[in-house]
Design a protein around this motif. Sequence first.
Motif, short mmCIF file in Angstrom:
data_model
loop_
_atom_site.label_atom_id
_atom_site.label_comp_id
_atom_site.label_asym_id
_atom_site.label_seq_id
_atom_site.Cartn_x
_atom_site.Cartn_y
_atom_site.Cartn_z
N ARG A 55 -10.55 12.92 4.61
CA ARG A 55 -10.14 13.78 5.72
C ARG A 55 -8.82 14.44 5.36
O ARG A 55 -7.96 13.82 4.74
N GLY A 115 -0.52 21.80 8.43
CA GLY A 115 -0.95 20.69 9.27
C GLY A 115 -1.98 21.06 10.31
O GLY A 115 -2.52 20.18 10.98
N HIS A 128 -5.66 16.15 7.11
CA HIS A 128 -5.01 16.24 8.42
C HIS A 128 -5.99 15.88 9.56
O HIS A 128 -5.98 16.49 10.62
N GLY A 129 -6.83 14.92 9.28
CA GLY A 129 -7.74 14.42 10.31
C GLY A 129 -9.13 15.02 10.29
O GLY A 129 -10.05 14.47 10.89
N GLU A 178 -6.60 11.41 4.03
CA GLU A 178 -7.13 10.07 4.22
C GLU A 178 -8.26 9.89 3.24
O GLU A 178 -9.31 10.55 3.37
N PRO A 179 -8.08 9.07 2.21
CA PRO A 179 -9.13 8.94 1.20
C PRO A 179 -10.28 8.10 1.73
O PRO A 179 -10.15 7.38 2.71
N GLY A 180 -11.40 8.22 1.06
CA GLY A 180 -12.57 7.44 1.47
C GLY A 180 -13.82 8.13 0.98
O GLY A 180 -13.76 9.13 0.26
N ARG A 224 0.83 -1.20 0.00
CA ARG A 224 0.00 0.00 0.00
C ARG A 224 0.87 1.25 0.00
O ARG A 224 2.03 1.23 0.41
N ILE A 225 0.25 2.34 -0.43
CA ILE A 225 0.93 3.64 -0.47
C ILE A 225 0.71 4.31 0.88
O ILE A 225 -0.43 4.43 1.34
N LYS A 226 1.77 4.79 1.49
CA LYS A 226 1.62 5.50 2.76
C LYS A 226 1.20 6.95 2.49
O LYS A 226 1.84 7.66 1.73
N ALA A 227 0.15 7.38 3.16
CA ALA A 227 -0.32 8.76 3.02
C ALA A 227 -0.37 9.41 4.39
O ALA A 227 -0.76 8.78 5.37
N THR A 228 -0.01 10.68 4.43
CA THR A 228 0.11 11.37 5.72
C THR A 228 -0.83 12.56 5.83
O THR A 228 -1.10 13.03 6.93
N VAL A 229 -1.31 13.07 4.72
CA VAL A 229 -2.09 14.32 4.76
C VAL A 229 -3.56 14.06 4.47
O VAL A 229 -4.45 14.55 5.15
#
Lengths: 274, 223
Positions: free
Chosen positions: B23, B49, B25-26, B17-19, B10-15
């Motif tokens: 989201r 951030g 940054h949360g 969040e797909p779906g 999987r690809i790591k994402a930090t900013v």
Amino acid sequence: MSENSPPEIATRVARAYWDEHGFCGHRVYADLLGRTSTSGLIVLALTGKRLSDEECAFVDEIFVAVTFADPRIWPLKAARIVGAYGRFVPAFAAGYLANDIDGVGIGPGVCTAVSRQLIELRQSVHDRVDDADAVDEALRRQWTPESRWPGFGVAFRAEDERALALRRCVLARGRNTGMYWRLFESMVPIVRRERKLEPNICSPLAAILLDMGFDPGTVGALAMISFIGTFLANAKEGAAEPAACLRELPVGSVEYVGRPARESPRAMARRSGG
Amino acid sequence: MLDAIESPSRIKATVIEPGEEPRLHGYAVESDLAHNYKSSEILYLALSGELPATPDISAAFEVTLVFLSCVGANEGPTHAALLARLCNAPSRALLEVAAVGLAERAHFVVEGLGALLQWLSAAEGPPPQQYCTADPGAERTVARLRARLPSSFAVPALAHPLSRPAAIAAVLHACGLRRPDQLEAVWTLAAIGPTFAEGLAAKPFGIREYPMNLPAFRYEVAP
């Protein structure tokens, strides 16, 4: 430049005339047409230097030796992804932009930095490029714990097969007598012994281009262009056969590791009637 | 060779969040951010951030975006986009050319502000002289910038006769955007709409109306 004087830029690239055009100091039809290969034209464009037939043939071998076009290679994959929207030129541009490295990174763009390091090393050892002790001592001074040497280190395999192929071409053509090539050859066993690293394609490529008389900026540009086949092929196929899965992977393909879910201050204030 | 390499699946994402509801940054984009925040605040959140900590920061950041929004056809990015349109490049190509041009311009500007950013962080003494100007036009621009900021938003650096880019960088610094990459992003993204629009307004194939010799190129044959 004052407000009133018209701006003017000096160029050595080209001028359009009526029946003939100037290009890098030559007449396109009278001087270049029928006498210049593609590689010769590329080098002329980048350097202003017209290569001999033998030099052109050697550049051709360089272009082939560096060919490593697996679409999974990261900048090539960037080209594929942008190409998945159907257009060749943006795909090609995206791939090259992804490879446009200042200094250390992944790809031929690092050849500029590698060539600068070779030049500095050569300045330390002067003509003692075959003297292992001199090269060892200069490397110890130059290759500090803080510095990166992008010309060494091979990902995922013991040796860079492209570097080996290029070396065979260099030896077959007797081009192993240049100062930078000899310096590079002196470095290899030292770096292997002291750092447990093998040269990647960028080191021999930078060395051979420096020996051909090119400066670091030109070495970097030539190195970038030498990979053109890899980018062209991936950009062309990526755009001609656009893959929907590259445009969008399933959401589950992403592992989110950022900030956990949270509520904004204004949302909280609204909720509490504030 | 690459088949033998172990790599994650999987690809790591930090900013982001797909779906179904992404989201940033949360923060939930659709049910929270869209309801409560402006687009400039979303950009601020993306780059820093965090959401702007105070309404003053939000207002000051928005002012800088507006001040950075217009890059005239005399400047590289817009000039290049306009030329692309003369070539009848499609609108997406204008965006691509504009984006590349603006990003390069942003880097050029922000790199030149390096010593200023250091001075802003040190917060002592006068600014380096190269960032000061006595140009009346620049002084008027900075005065307008100062007047648009919330009265309670302190930017001590604006007490000095800073050039336009230095003044804008000082406001961004006071907003909490201090890294060169953040400034480059702001400088680029603020202008992309108007730059694209200027390019798009050019006439396709209008090469006869384009000043071919601005600037002139003098061909020098190599010796």
